[in-house]
Design a protein around this motif. Structure first.
Motif, PDB file in Angstrom:
ATOM      1  N   LEU A   3      -0.995  18.329 -33.695  1.00  0.00           N
ATOM      2  CA  LEU A   3      -1.385  19.007 -32.006  1.00  0.00           C
ATOM      3  C   LEU A   3       0.520  18.808 -31.525  1.00  0.00           C
ATOM      4  O   LEU A   3       1.430  19.541 -31.114  1.00  0.00           O
ATOM      5  CB  LEU A   3      -2.325  19.105 -31.733  1.00  0.00           C
ATOM      6  CG  LEU A   3      -3.139  19.510 -32.435  1.00  0.00           C
ATOM      7  CD1 LEU A   3      -5.000  18.856 -31.695  1.00  0.00           C
ATOM      8  CD2 LEU A   3      -3.746  21.013 -32.327  1.00  0.00           C
ATOM      9  N   THR A   4       0.601  17.120 -31.611  1.00  0.00           N
ATOM     10  CA  THR A   4       1.718  17.331 -30.899  1.00  0.00           C
ATOM     11  C   THR A   4       3.064  17.838 -31.781  1.00  0.00           C
ATOM     12  O   THR A   4       4.182  18.485 -30.621  1.00  0.00           O
ATOM     13  CB  THR A   4       2.747  15.959 -30.897  1.00  0.00           C
ATOM     14  OG1 THR A   4       1.131  14.689 -30.185  1.00  0.00           O
ATOM     15  CG2 THR A   4       3.603  15.403 -29.957  1.00  0.00           C
ATOM     16  N   ALA A   5       2.963  17.682 -32.886  1.00  0.00           N
ATOM     17  CA  ALA A   5       4.559  18.487 -32.994  1.00  0.00           C
ATOM     18  C   ALA A   5       4.058  20.008 -32.646  1.00  0.00           C
ATOM     19  O   ALA A   5       4.838  21.272 -32.464  1.00  0.00           O
ATOM     20  CB  ALA A   5       4.695  18.237 -35.011  1.00  0.00           C
ATOM     21  N   GLU A  19       7.308  18.420 -37.026  1.00  0.00           N
ATOM     22  CA  GLU A  19       7.786  19.399 -36.467  1.00  0.00           C
ATOM     23  C   GLU A  19       8.585  19.470 -37.490  1.00  0.00           C
ATOM     24  O   GLU A  19       9.285  20.785 -37.578  1.00  0.00           O
ATOM     25  CB  GLU A  19       8.345  18.449 -35.680  1.00  0.00           C
ATOM     26  CG  GLU A  19       8.764  18.917 -34.101  1.00  0.00           C
ATOM     27  CD  GLU A  19      10.107  17.579 -33.390  1.00  0.00           C
ATOM     28  OE1 GLU A  19       9.492  16.499 -33.810  1.00  0.00           O
ATOM     29  OE2 GLU A  19      10.744  18.001 -32.371  1.00  0.00           O
ATOM     30  N   GLU A  20       9.543  18.700 -38.652  1.00  0.00           N
ATOM     31  CA  GLU A  20      10.749  19.539 -38.698  1.00  0.00           C
ATOM     32  C   GLU A  20       9.795  20.478 -40.018  1.00  0.00           C
ATOM     33  O   GLU A  20      10.694  21.212 -40.079  1.00  0.00           O
ATOM     34  CB  GLU A  20      10.950  18.448 -40.684  1.00  0.00           C
ATOM     35  CG  GLU A  20      11.980  17.156 -39.571  1.00  0.00           C
ATOM     36  CD  GLU A  20      12.833  18.106 -38.633  1.00  0.00           C
ATOM     37  OE1 GLU A  20      13.633  19.305 -39.402  1.00  0.00           O
ATOM     38  OE2 GLU A  20      13.255  17.609 -37.685  1.00  0.00           O
ATOM     39  N   MET A  21       9.105  19.861 -40.743  1.00  0.00           N
ATOM     40  CA  MET A  21       8.404  21.456 -41.683  1.00  0.00           C
ATOM     41  C   MET A  21       8.049  22.993 -40.310  1.00  0.00           C
ATOM     42  O   MET A  21       7.843  23.980 -41.458  1.00  0.00           O
ATOM     43  CB  MET A  21       7.046  21.082 -41.421  1.00  0.00           C
ATOM     44  CG  MET A  21       6.616  19.866 -42.700  1.00  0.00           C
ATOM     45  SD  MET A  21       8.204  19.996 -44.119  1.00  0.00           S
ATOM     46  CE  MET A  21       7.813  21.572 -45.029  1.00  0.00           C
ATOM     47  N   LEU A  22       7.548  22.890 -39.739  1.00  0.00           N
ATOM     48  CA  LEU A  22       7.534  23.716 -38.288  1.00  0.00           C
ATOM     49  C   LEU A  22       8.297  24.554 -37.793  1.00  0.00           C
ATOM     50  O   LEU A  22       8.115  25.632 -38.407  1.00  0.00           O
ATOM     51  CB  LEU A  22       6.388  23.332 -36.754  1.00  0.00           C
ATOM     52  CG  LEU A  22       4.886  22.795 -37.539  1.00  0.00           C
ATOM     53  CD1 LEU A  22       4.604  22.515 -35.868  1.00  0.00           C
ATOM     54  CD2 LEU A  22       4.190  23.534 -38.498  1.00  0.00           C
ATOM     55  N   LYS A  23       9.280  23.586 -38.084  1.00  0.00           N
ATOM     56  CA  LYS A  23      10.908  24.494 -37.708  1.00  0.00           C
ATOM     57  C   LYS A  23      11.383  25.368 -39.367  1.00  0.00           C
ATOM     58  O   LYS A  23      12.351  26.088 -38.417  1.00  0.00           O
ATOM     59  CB  LYS A  23      11.932  23.255 -37.222  1.00  0.00           C
ATOM     60  CG  LYS A  23      11.991  22.805 -35.876  1.00  0.00           C
ATOM     61  CD  LYS A  23      12.830  21.857 -36.050  1.00  0.00           C
ATOM     62  CE  LYS A  23      12.642  21.327 -34.438  1.00  0.00           C
ATOM     63  NZ  LYS A  23      12.961  19.454 -33.899  1.00  0.00           N
ATOM     64  N   LEU A  24      10.704  24.884 -40.113  1.00  0.00           N
ATOM     65  CA  LEU A  24      11.031  25.563 -41.473  1.00  0.00           C
ATOM     66  C   LEU A  24      10.765  27.003 -41.170  1.00  0.00           C
ATOM     67  O   LEU A  24      11.077  27.616 -42.702  1.00  0.00           O
ATOM     68  CB  LEU A  24      10.743  25.038 -42.634  1.00  0.00           C
ATOM     69  CG  LEU A  24      11.471  23.970 -42.837  1.00  0.00           C
ATOM     70  CD1 LEU A  24      11.725  22.700 -44.277  1.00  0.00           C
ATOM     71  CD2 LEU A  24      13.471  24.099 -43.030  1.00  0.00           C
ATOM     72  N   VAL A  25       9.401  27.155 -40.725  1.00  0.00           N
ATOM     73  CA  VAL A  25       8.632  28.157 -40.893  1.00  0.00           C
ATOM     74  C   VAL A  25       9.374  29.603 -40.307  1.00  0.00           C
ATOM     75  O   VAL A  25       9.677  29.856 -39.320  1.00  0.00           O
ATOM     76  CB  VAL A  25       7.167  28.310 -40.248  1.00  0.00           C
ATOM     77  CG1 VAL A  25       6.389  29.343 -40.191  1.00  0.00           C
ATOM     78  CG2 VAL A  25       6.707  27.001 -40.745  1.00  0.00           C
ATOM     79  N   PRO A  26      10.015  30.458 -41.210  1.00  0.00           N
ATOM     80  CA  PRO A  26      10.826  31.702 -40.167  1.00  0.00           C
ATOM     81  C   PRO A  26      10.064  32.544 -38.961  1.00  0.00           C
ATOM     82  O   PRO A  26       8.957  32.395 -39.515  1.00  0.00           O
ATOM     83  CB  PRO A  26      10.958  32.611 -41.659  1.00  0.00           C
ATOM     84  CG  PRO A  26      10.685  31.978 -42.957  1.00  0.00           C
ATOM     85  CD  PRO A  26       8.974  30.931 -42.717  1.00  0.00           C
TER      86      PRO A  26
END
Lengths: 258, 306
Positions: free
Chosen positions: B112-114, B182-189
């Motif tokens: 949730l923080t991410a 965080e890194e994975m969420l940033k990868l979601v287009p």
């Protein structure tokens, strides 16, 4: 069902940068309106203000009025989520949800908004896929991932997904620019069928496409990079392509631009 | 060096100019290439040799014990340092239980923080949160253990128990989960978010129904790698989780064994061969557990949609 859109004195900003200035126009119901113009002139930006998608971008804000059958989309008590259910959108790159099957992709708009009745969902899926001319190609593999389709099929899947929530207006942001000519033809045929029921606004870089599919055409231009884009003129497509009022439009249409 | 002699003699090049000569190699460039290759291989070997050495030593010295089925079924109850036998099931159970509870606490908070940092966080507060996560990443495990000790044992007067070990491990695991998620969420287009918004799906629903499922396997990978990291931690366990030779599963009272504390206990008494063997076997068990988690993490990563 289909509604008209009246835009008056619309200024669009990205943070402090004014991207588009003073747009006023009327978009007719049950017709296709094409936005053409050079890159960076703000035609996609104007399109995105018609369903309040512009403000999704950090710093994006709008001044002026956008009336949908007389109702201001930017009035204080209007919920942007509700606006987007009424004004659907298809994007430049096909973007089916990668975790969902073909069926779930089409039903996504309803499912994520709480519709659970399976019979109703199946009915909508079939109707929407038929409406997007995709039913015959995918009816045997509705439970396969949507990402497994070809680019053109994916784009029609996205159109099916957009019409599944029964919007009044359909916005299309360069829907064919990532597709081959055959798929483009399929989408253009589809646009011709859809305009009987929806108000359609399409952004395109392809002037032949604008001439083929649209009833009215709006030409946008900008003086120089860093300057805000403006609406040069909006008229019936035959007038714009054969006998435009403005010289800038004629220059652009005839390829003598810049 | 053949590479150097392969080069064309200088006088011939001068006397007989050719239009284009692609034969032979430039001598100094070939030399530099060989040197660089040799340096890289040497660096690789230096990095890998200790690793292989440790694995081999642990496997050779502890392997025979963990191949015995009693290792996986019995505890150390009633076994002294001088006696052979018994198993590590009490410690394995303790490590798994504490790892699971740690994950149950840290994963929701971390994910949730991410989500906040990637999807909502703007401006000063988000920067502060991100900075705090950075600080937390750098906290040594013994400090996390002492912090929990100071708060719960010294200040509130609780007695040491497994749950406090979990809390201190949570402090170590949260930043790992936040950063990897965080890194994975940033990868979601972004297009997927926009597609959902354009269907009239509210933002929170978009995040839970589209963004998180798309990043799901990547998040699982991050969680498992984070878990693998904290399960090998020892310092907070020494401070907060006293060892017992019996099977104990109560996180809220009494002593509780874990693999790291079992290793430590037997090291204290390692004057005798049986205890000495058990150190290596417990170490090998811990390595295998963590290896398993890592493999599961990599496997989950294969199913990634982004």
């Amino acid at each position: 069902m289909a509604k008209r859109i009246d835009v008056s004195d619309l200024d669009i900003f990205y943070g402090s940068f004014k991207a588009v200035e003073g747009v006023s126009m009327s978009i007719e119901p049950r017709a296709v309106t094409a936005f053409i113009g050079p890159s960076g002139c703000g035609k996609s930006t104007v399109l995105r203000t018609l369903n309040r998608m512009h403000e999704v971008i950090p710093g994006g804000r709008v001044e002026g009025k956008v009336l949908l059958d007389g109702q201001d989309l930017y009035a204080k008590d209007v919920d942007p989520v509700g606006v987007r259910r009424t004004v659907g959108m298809v994007f430049q790159r096909p973007n089916p949800f990668p975790t969902m099957t073909i069926r779930d992709n089409v039903a996504a708009g309803l499912k994520l908004n709480g519709v659970k009745n399976k019979a109703r969902l199946d009915e909508v899926v079939e109707k929407s896929l038929k409406g997007a001319n995709l039913w015959n190609e995918v009816k045997d593999r509705l439970d396969k991932p949507g990402a497994g389709l070809s680019g053109g099929q994916q784009q029609r899947l996205c159109i099916a997904r957009a019409i599944a929530v029964e919007p009044q207006v359909l916005l299309m942001d360069e829907p064919c620019s990532a597709l081959d000519p055959i798929s483009t033809l399929a989408i253009e045929d589809l646009i011709n069928e859809l305009k009987e029921r929806y108000t359609i606004v399409i952004v395109t870089h392809n002037m032949q496409q604008a001439a083929r599919v649209s009833d009215q055409t709006a030409f946008f231009n900008l003086k120089a990079t860093g300057q805000p884009g403006k609406l040069v003129e909006l008229d019936s497509t035959s007038k714009i392509f054969n006998n435009p009022t403005e010289k800038a439009t004629e220059d652009y249409i005839s390829g003598r631009f810049g | 060096m053949t590479a150097i002699t392969n080069g064309l003699p200088r006088d011939r090049m001068l006397s007989e100019p050719r239009d284009l000569d692609l034969r032979g190699k430039s001598g100094s460039r070939a030399l530099k290439n060989s040197v660089a290759t040799a340096v890289m291989w040497a660096a690789f070997a230096i990095a890998v040799i200790p690793l292989v050495w440790i694995l081999l030593t642990v496997a050779v010295k502890g392997g025979h014990l963990i191949l015995d089925s009693t290792w996986w079924t019995n505890s150390q109850q009633g076994i002294t340092a001088r006696r052979e036998g018994g198993g590590a099931v009490h410690a394995i159970q303790g490590t798994l239980i504490q790892g699971l509870v740690t994950a149950l606490i840290s994963v929701p908070i971390g994910v949730l923080t991410a989500v906040y940092l990637v999807e909502y966080g703007r401006g000063r507060f988000a920067r502060i949160v991100s900075f705090m996560v950075d600080i937390l990443t750098g906290v040594p495990s013994i400090v996390a253990g002492l912090f929990i000790y100071a708060v719960f044992i010294t200040t509130f007067g609780f007695t040491r128990a497994g749950i406090f070990v979990c809390l201190s491990l949570t402090l170590l695991m949260i930043p790992v989960v936040v950063r990897s998620t965080e890194e994975m969420l940033k990868l979601v287009p972004n297009e997927l978010r926009e597609a959902a918004y354009a269907l009239g799906v509210p933002k929170w629903k978009t995040i839970f129904s589209v963004v998180l499922p798309t990043a799901f396997s990547g998040i699982i990978t991050g969680v498992l790698l984070g878990l693998a990291r904290v399960m090998g931690e020892t310092a907070p366990l020494l401070i907060l989780g006293p060892y017992t030779k019996a099977i104990a599963t109560d996180l809220f009272g009494g002593n509780m064994a874990t693999l790291p504390t079992m290793i430590n206990q037997d090291r204290d008494q390692a004057v005798t061969l049986p205890a000495y063997d058990r150190i290596w076997a417990a170490a090998l068990t811990l390595i295998l557990l963590i290896l398993l988690l890592n493999l599961l993490g990599r496997l989950a990563g294969r199913f990634s949609k982004v």
